[in-house]
Design an enzyme around this catalytic site. Structure first.
Site, PDB file in Angstrom:
ATOM      1  N   HIS A 244       0.859  -1.196   0.000  1.00  0.00           N
ATOM      2  CA  HIS A 244       0.000   0.000   0.000  1.00  0.00           C
ATOM      3  C   HIS A 244       0.892   1.242   0.000  1.00  0.00           C
ATOM      4  CE1 HIS A 244      -2.833   3.027   1.492  1.00  0.00           C
ATOM      5  NE2 HIS A 244      -3.800   2.206   1.112  1.00  0.00           N
ATOM      6  N   CYS A 282      -3.946   2.525  -4.602  1.00  0.00           N
ATOM      7  CA  CYS A 282      -4.868   3.290  -3.759  1.00  0.00           C
ATOM      8  C   CYS A 282      -4.953   4.669  -4.392  1.00  0.00           C
ATOM      9  CB  CYS A 282      -4.363   3.374  -2.322  1.00  0.00           C
ATOM     10  SG  CYS A 282      -5.423   4.430  -1.308  1.00  0.00           S
ATOM     11  N   HIS A 309      -7.772   0.100  -4.088  1.00  0.00           N
ATOM     12  CA  HIS A 309      -8.598   0.934  -3.201  1.00  0.00           C
ATOM     13  C   HIS A 309      -9.077   2.112  -4.037  1.00  0.00           C
ATOM     14  CE1 HIS A 309      -6.393  -0.120   0.856  1.00  0.00           C
ATOM     15  NE2 HIS A 309      -7.034  -1.144   0.341  1.00  0.00           N
ATOM     16  N   ASP A 362     -12.885   2.629  -0.987  1.00  0.00           N
ATOM     17  CA  ASP A 362     -12.071   3.003   0.162  1.00  0.00           C
ATOM     18  C   ASP A 362     -12.723   4.195   0.854  1.00  0.00           C
ATOM     19  OD1 ASP A 362      -9.964   2.823   1.895  1.00  0.00           O
ATOM     20  OD2 ASP A 362      -8.573   3.941   0.633  1.00  0.00           O
ATOM     21  N   HIS A 363     -12.865   4.109   2.119  1.00  0.00           N
ATOM     22  CA  HIS A 363     -13.457   5.168   2.946  1.00  0.00           C
ATOM     23  C   HIS A 363     -14.821   5.601   2.376  1.00  0.00           C
ATOM     24  CE1 HIS A 363      -9.083   6.374   4.168  1.00  0.00           C
ATOM     25  NE2 HIS A 363      -9.351   5.099   4.354  1.00  0.00           N
ATOM     26  N   TYR A 379     -14.840   4.405   7.719  1.00  0.00           N
ATOM     27  CA  TYR A 379     -15.419   3.090   7.408  1.00  0.00           C
ATOM     28  C   TYR A 379     -16.874   2.939   7.870  1.00  0.00           C
ATOM     29  CZ  TYR A 379     -10.841   1.814   5.746  1.00  0.00           C
ATOM     30  OH  TYR A 379      -9.676   1.778   5.024  1.00  0.00           O
TER      31      TYR A 379
HETATM   32  C1  DNO Z   1      -6.587   3.212   5.580  1.00  0.00           C
HETATM   33  C2  DNO Z   1      -5.913   2.091   4.975  1.00  0.00           C
HETATM   34  C3  DNO Z   1      -4.530   1.809   5.519  1.00  0.00           C
HETATM   35  C4  DNO Z   1      -4.058   0.493   4.956  1.00  0.00           C
HETATM   36  C5  DNO Z   1      -2.671   0.106   5.353  1.00  0.00           C
HETATM   37  C6  DNO Z   1      -2.224  -1.085   4.572  1.00  0.00           C
HETATM   38  O1  DNO Z   1      -7.729   3.443   5.383  1.00  0.00           O
HETATM   39  O2  DNO Z   1      -5.880   2.242   3.606  1.00  0.00           O
HETATM   40  O3  DNO Z   1      -4.545   1.736   6.899  1.00  0.00           O
HETATM   41  O4  DNO Z   1      -4.889  -0.509   5.425  1.00  0.00           O
HETATM   42  O5  DNO Z   1      -1.796   1.146   5.186  1.00  0.00           O
HETATM   43  O6  DNO Z   1      -1.178  -1.679   5.226  1.00  0.00           O
END
Ligand code: DNO
Length: 404
Positions: A244, A282, A309, A362-363, A379
């Site tokens: 990530h 991401c 993501h 994501d989020h 989340y």
């Molecule tokens: C946050 C996430 C990060 C991710 C880590 C992966 O929302 O994208 O905490 O899980 O960095 O190791």
């Protein structure tokens, strides 16, 4: 030909249940054994137990399949001694290798992890009010400086920033109430869910100090050492690693950051050429930098794309950003999804690689009923439900238009 739709679940204590996730339409679960101390081995028993909770509905007899599979682990955290390149790192690396073998034995195909030193993802405000009454996460550089220079009093911190911004941060700091200061400190170093452990101010300073002689190039060597030790084991176990990016994608607290740009990504992929040595695209993290060409990165490093993501941000013009609606903001989501679908098509035609790459919304903003509920920052259920719905609509539109 769509991406595999997944959803991050924090485990049995997550206010969003597995049943809720089914209703959101996701089929893959992204989960971790958050209770295992960082560095310890993840055992087959613990993995099997969690997999059973995810994949089987035990409320009926006989139990039946839940319709969900545990498709991605996010994350198995990397012990700080490995990041620091300490002499004792081999012991922790050995544990990591054991965990990888066990993950392979229970058949979870992908692991997302990161190599950010000391702090995982970082925001200054977890409750930014949007025009429509919803709430978003943001990273404000002035708030961040207020913490770094005036609360933490890190040695020489002010030299890392534009003097105008330091002045603004000083003005902000004198106006802040004790409660506001406590919240800012908590947001930044108490550890966001799923991230690294939390720290007190003193413990945090001590940890930063351990990195004082580690620049980006030394830190890269530590990552390379780790990759060379674990990727052959991951290959053998049939597990694909997906690093990530740094979030945000620039140095914080003077620490090294080495997964922020395409050049960074290329370096680490070249350390060990294997589909098991892959990455997470991401868009919300890489997208904070205007110089990252997200769709191009997917295209140029497609065969190593193991996890996705999807979210967007809006840059504020002075180094910070807030989290935008999934389809709007600075990320060209149409371009990114088109590039992903092209990569999937390529895999289908060549018969190599996972065709339905796991993706998660994501989020998400805190919206509607979630505004009155306790939610994990980023989340909540409804904001992610909206994000996933929009993303799958865009994907379907691209597919049906026949451009891929
Ligand atoms: C946050 C996430 C990060 C991710 C880590 C992966 O929302 O994208 O905490 O899980 O960095 O190791």
């Amino acid at each position: 030909m769509g991406m595999q739709q997944t959803w991050r679940w924090y485990g049995p204590n997550d206010p969003v249940s597995l049943k809720d996730i089914r209703q959101a339409g996701a089929t893959g679960i992204v989960n971790a054994l958050h209770e295992v101390p960082i560095g310890d081995v993840w055992t087959v028993e613990a993995l099997e137990e969690r997999k059973n909770i995810i994949e089987w509905d035990n409320s009926v007899s006989p139990a039946k399949k839940s319709g969900l599979i545990w498709s991605v682990i996010e994350s198995i955290p990397v012990h700080e001694d490995i990041k620091l390149g300490k002499p004792g790192r081999d012991k922790w690396i050995e544990n990591y290798r054991e965990s990888l073998k066990n993950v392979g034995k229970v058949g979870i195909p992908t692991i997302c992890y990161n190599f950010m030193p000391v702090v995982d993802w970082t925001r200054t405000n977890l409750n930014m009010l949007l025009d429509n009454g919803g709430r978003a996460l943001s990273f404000d550089i002035v708030e961040f400086i207020a913490f770094d220079v005036f609360m933490l009093n890190r040695d020489g911190a002010e030299k890392d920033y534009d003097p105008d911004l330091v002045e603004k941060a000083g003005e902000l700091f004198v106006k802040m109430t004790d409660d506001e200061k406590a919240t800012l400190q908590k947001n930044i170093i108490a550890g966001l869910p799923g991230g690294q452990e939390g720290y007190t101010l003193d413990a945090f300073l001590a940890r930063l100090n351990e990195y004082k002689d580690i620049d980006d190039s030394k830190y890269r060597e530590n990552l390379a050492y780790f990759l060379k030790a674990i990727i052959p084991v991951a290959e053998e176990a049939g597990v694909k690693m997906a690093i990530h990016p740094d979030d945000p994608p620039f140095s914080l607290f003077g620490l090294p950051r080495i997964v922020s740009t395409e050049a960074d990504l290329k370096y680490l992929l070249d350390v060990y050429d294997s589909v098991s040595n892959g990455y997470t695209m991401c868009t919300g993290s890489y997208g904070v930098r205007a110089d990252n060409d997200l769709a191009g990165m997917v295209t140029r490093h497609g065969s190593k794309l193991n996890f996705i993501h999807l979210r967007s941000t809006i840059r504020d013009g002075r180094g910070g950003f807030f989290e935008a609606d999934h389809l709007y903001g600075d990320v060209d989501m149409y371009g990114v999804i088109s590039a992903i679908l092209k990569e999937q098509k390529k895999r289908e035609l060549s018969g190599t690689g996972e065709i339905h790459i796991p993706m998660r919304p994501d989020h998400g903003h805190v919206l509607l009923d979630d505004l009155g509920k306790k939610t994990n920052p980023g989340y909540s259920a409804i904001g992610r439900l909206k994000g996933l719905a929009e993303l799958r609509g865009l994907e379907l539109g691209i597919e049906k238009s026949g451009v891929i």
